[in-house]
Scaffold this motif. Structure first.
Motif, PDB file in Angstrom:
ATOM      1  N   VAL A  15     -12.904  64.708 -22.844  1.00 46.56           N
ATOM      2  CA  VAL A  15     -13.045  64.411 -24.267  1.00 46.56           C
ATOM      3  C   VAL A  15     -12.299  65.474 -25.051  1.00 46.56           C
ATOM      4  CG1 VAL A  15     -15.215  65.685 -24.508  1.00 46.56           C
ATOM      5  CG2 VAL A  15     -14.692  63.860 -26.109  1.00 46.56           C
ATOM      6  N   ASN A  16     -11.679  65.030 -26.140  1.00 43.85           N
ATOM      7  CA  ASN A  16     -10.983  65.941 -27.052  1.00 43.85           C
ATOM      8  C   ASN A  16     -11.616  65.767 -28.432  1.00 43.85           C
ATOM      9  OD1 ASN A  16      -9.306  67.450 -28.618  1.00 43.85           O
ATOM     10  ND2 ASN A  16      -7.472  66.265 -28.246  1.00 43.85           N
ATOM     11  N   PRO A  17     -12.452  66.713 -28.860  1.00 40.06           N
ATOM     12  CA  PRO A  17     -13.122  66.573 -30.152  1.00 40.06           C
ATOM     13  C   PRO A  17     -12.208  66.816 -31.350  1.00 40.06           C
ATOM     14  CG  PRO A  17     -13.610  68.698 -29.222  1.00 40.06           C
ATOM     15  CD  PRO A  17     -12.808  67.944 -28.183  1.00 40.06           C
ATOM     16  N   ASN A  18     -11.021  67.341 -31.112  1.00 37.59           N
ATOM     17  CA  ASN A  18     -10.093  67.639 -32.201  1.00 37.59           C
ATOM     18  C   ASN A  18      -9.052  66.534 -32.303  1.00 37.59           C
ATOM     19  OD1 ASN A  18     -11.233  70.254 -32.683  1.00 37.59           O
ATOM     20  ND2 ASN A  18     -10.301  70.872 -30.766  1.00 37.59           N
ATOM     21  N   VAL A  19      -9.318  65.551 -33.115  1.00 34.55           N
ATOM     22  CA  VAL A  19      -8.407  64.425 -33.271  1.00 34.55           C
ATOM     23  C   VAL A  19      -7.037  64.948 -33.693  1.00 34.55           C
ATOM     24  CG1 VAL A  19      -7.952  62.300 -34.540  1.00 34.55           C
ATOM     25  CG2 VAL A  19     -10.291  62.882 -33.865  1.00 34.55           C
ATOM     26  N   GLY A  20      -6.021  64.525 -32.974  1.00 34.10           N
ATOM     27  CA  GLY A  20      -4.665  64.952 -33.280  1.00 34.10           C
ATOM     28  C   GLY A  20      -4.255  66.248 -32.608  1.00 34.10           C
ATOM     29  N   SER A  21      -5.137  66.824 -31.806  1.00 36.96           N
ATOM     30  CA  SER A  21      -4.842  68.082 -31.126  1.00 36.96           C
ATOM     31  C   SER A  21      -4.976  67.887 -29.625  1.00 36.96           C
ATOM     32  CB  SER A  21      -5.814  69.177 -31.574  1.00 36.96           C
ATOM     33  OG  SER A  21      -5.680  70.314 -30.758  1.00 36.96           O
ATOM     34  N   THR A  22      -4.256  68.656 -28.871  1.00 33.06           N
ATOM     35  CA  THR A  22      -4.384  68.614 -27.409  1.00 33.06           C
ATOM     36  C   THR A  22      -4.873  69.956 -26.865  1.00 33.06           C
ATOM     37  OG1 THR A  22      -2.082  69.271 -27.142  1.00 33.06           O
ATOM     38  CG2 THR A  22      -2.548  66.903 -27.169  1.00 33.06           C
ATOM     39  N   LEU A  23      -5.434  70.789 -27.727  1.00 33.15           N
ATOM     40  CA  LEU A  23      -5.785  72.143 -27.336  1.00 33.15           C
ATOM     41  C   LEU A  23      -7.188  72.318 -26.764  1.00 33.15           C
ATOM     42  CD1 LEU A  23      -4.222  74.039 -30.363  1.00 33.15           C
ATOM     43  CD2 LEU A  23      -3.217  73.595 -28.122  1.00 33.15           C
ATOM     44  N   ASP A  24      -8.087  71.372 -26.949  1.00 36.14           N
ATOM     45  CA  ASP A  24      -9.479  71.606 -26.588  1.00 36.14           C
ATOM     46  C   ASP A  24     -10.080  70.472 -25.757  1.00 36.14           C
ATOM     47  OD1 ASP A  24     -11.738  73.207 -26.547  1.00 36.14           O
ATOM     48  OD2 ASP A  24     -12.592  72.272 -28.323  1.00 36.14           O
ATOM     49  N   TRP A  25      -9.396  70.002 -24.753  1.00 36.86           N
ATOM     50  CA  TRP A  25      -9.929  68.954 -23.896  1.00 36.86           C
ATOM     51  C   TRP A  25     -11.024  69.543 -23.016  1.00 36.86           C
ATOM     52  CZ3 TRP A  25      -8.878  63.830 -24.037  1.00 36.86           C
ATOM     53  CH2 TRP A  25      -7.792  63.442 -24.819  1.00 36.86           C
ATOM     54  N   ARG A  26     -12.142  68.828 -22.887  1.00 36.52           N
ATOM     55  CA  ARG A  26     -13.279  69.292 -22.087  1.00 36.52           C
ATOM     56  C   ARG A  26     -13.708  68.212 -21.105  1.00 36.52           C
ATOM     57  NH1 ARG A  26     -16.378  73.082 -25.574  1.00 36.52           N
ATOM     58  NH2 ARG A  26     -14.704  74.373 -26.420  1.00 36.52           N
ATOM     59  N   LEU A  27     -14.095  68.648 -19.933  1.00 33.92           N
ATOM     60  CA  LEU A  27     -14.574  67.755 -18.883  1.00 33.92           C
ATOM     61  C   LEU A  27     -15.974  67.282 -19.234  1.00 33.92           C
ATOM     62  CD1 LEU A  27     -14.047  66.549 -16.041  1.00 33.92           C
ATOM     63  CD2 LEU A  27     -15.118  68.604 -15.107  1.00 33.92           C
ATOM     64  N   LEU A  28     -16.206  65.960 -19.172  1.00 34.44           N
ATOM     65  CA  LEU A  28     -17.536  65.408 -19.402  1.00 34.44           C
ATOM     66  C   LEU A  28     -18.326  65.463 -18.108  1.00 34.44           C
ATOM     67  CD1 LEU A  28     -16.803  62.214 -21.526  1.00 34.44           C
ATOM     68  CD2 LEU A  28     -17.655  64.416 -22.317  1.00 34.44           C
ATOM     69  N   ARG A  29     -19.594  65.723 -18.206  1.00 32.26           N
ATOM     70  CA  ARG A  29     -20.493  65.772 -17.056  1.00 32.26           C
ATOM     71  C   ARG A  29     -21.307  64.498 -16.998  1.00 32.26           C
ATOM     72  NH1 ARG A  29     -18.159  69.787 -14.513  1.00 32.26           N
ATOM     73  NH2 ARG A  29     -18.018  71.663 -15.754  1.00 32.26           N
ATOM     74  N   PRO A  30     -21.544  63.957 -15.794  1.00 30.88           N
ATOM     75  CA  PRO A  30     -22.415  62.782 -15.688  1.00 30.88           C
ATOM     76  C   PRO A  30     -23.797  63.083 -16.247  1.00 30.88           C
ATOM     77  CG  PRO A  30     -21.233  63.132 -13.633  1.00 30.88           C
ATOM     78  CD  PRO A  30     -20.982  64.343 -14.507  1.00 30.88           C
ATOM     79  N   ALA A  31     -24.384  62.119 -16.940  1.00 29.90           N
ATOM     80  CA  ALA A  31     -25.737  62.266 -17.487  1.00 29.90           C
ATOM     81  C   ALA A  31     -26.743  62.130 -16.358  1.00 29.90           C
ATOM     82  CB  ALA A  31     -25.987  61.203 -18.551  1.00 29.90           C
ATOM     83  N   HIS A  32     -27.835  62.834 -16.478  1.00 27.14           N
ATOM     84  CA  HIS A  32     -28.892  62.755 -15.473  1.00 27.14           C
ATOM     85  C   HIS A  32     -30.195  62.420 -16.118  1.00 27.14           C
ATOM     86  CE1 HIS A  32     -26.309  64.235 -12.334  1.00 27.14           C
ATOM     87  NE2 HIS A  32     -25.961  65.260 -13.104  1.00 27.14           N
TER      88      HIS A  32
END
Length: 59
Positions: free
Chosen positions: A42-59
């Motif tokens: 997921v990238n919370p910064n629309v228009g940016s490629t600097l802060d992509w984070r791996l999503l974890r499966p929900a438990h």
């Protein structure tokens, strides 16, 4: 008929529909994505490629 343990029916439903539930740490909610993804990002910064984070499966 015995009741299913909490969460079991949701897991079965996800398997039937071919999705997996992930925790979105930025929105604080769960999102469903296709179950055949090896990684989800997921990238919370629309228009940016600097802060992509791996999503974890929900438990």
């Amino acid at each position: 008929m015995p009741e299913a343990a909490p969460g079991v029916s949701g897991e079965i439903s996800n398997q039937i529909r071919g999705v997996e539930t992930y925790d979105d740490p930025f929105d604080g909610r769960e999102v469903e994505l296709p179950g055949d993804y090896r990684y989800a990002w997921v990238n919370p910064n629309v228009g940016s490629t600097l802060d992509w984070r791996l999503l974890r499966p929900a438990h």
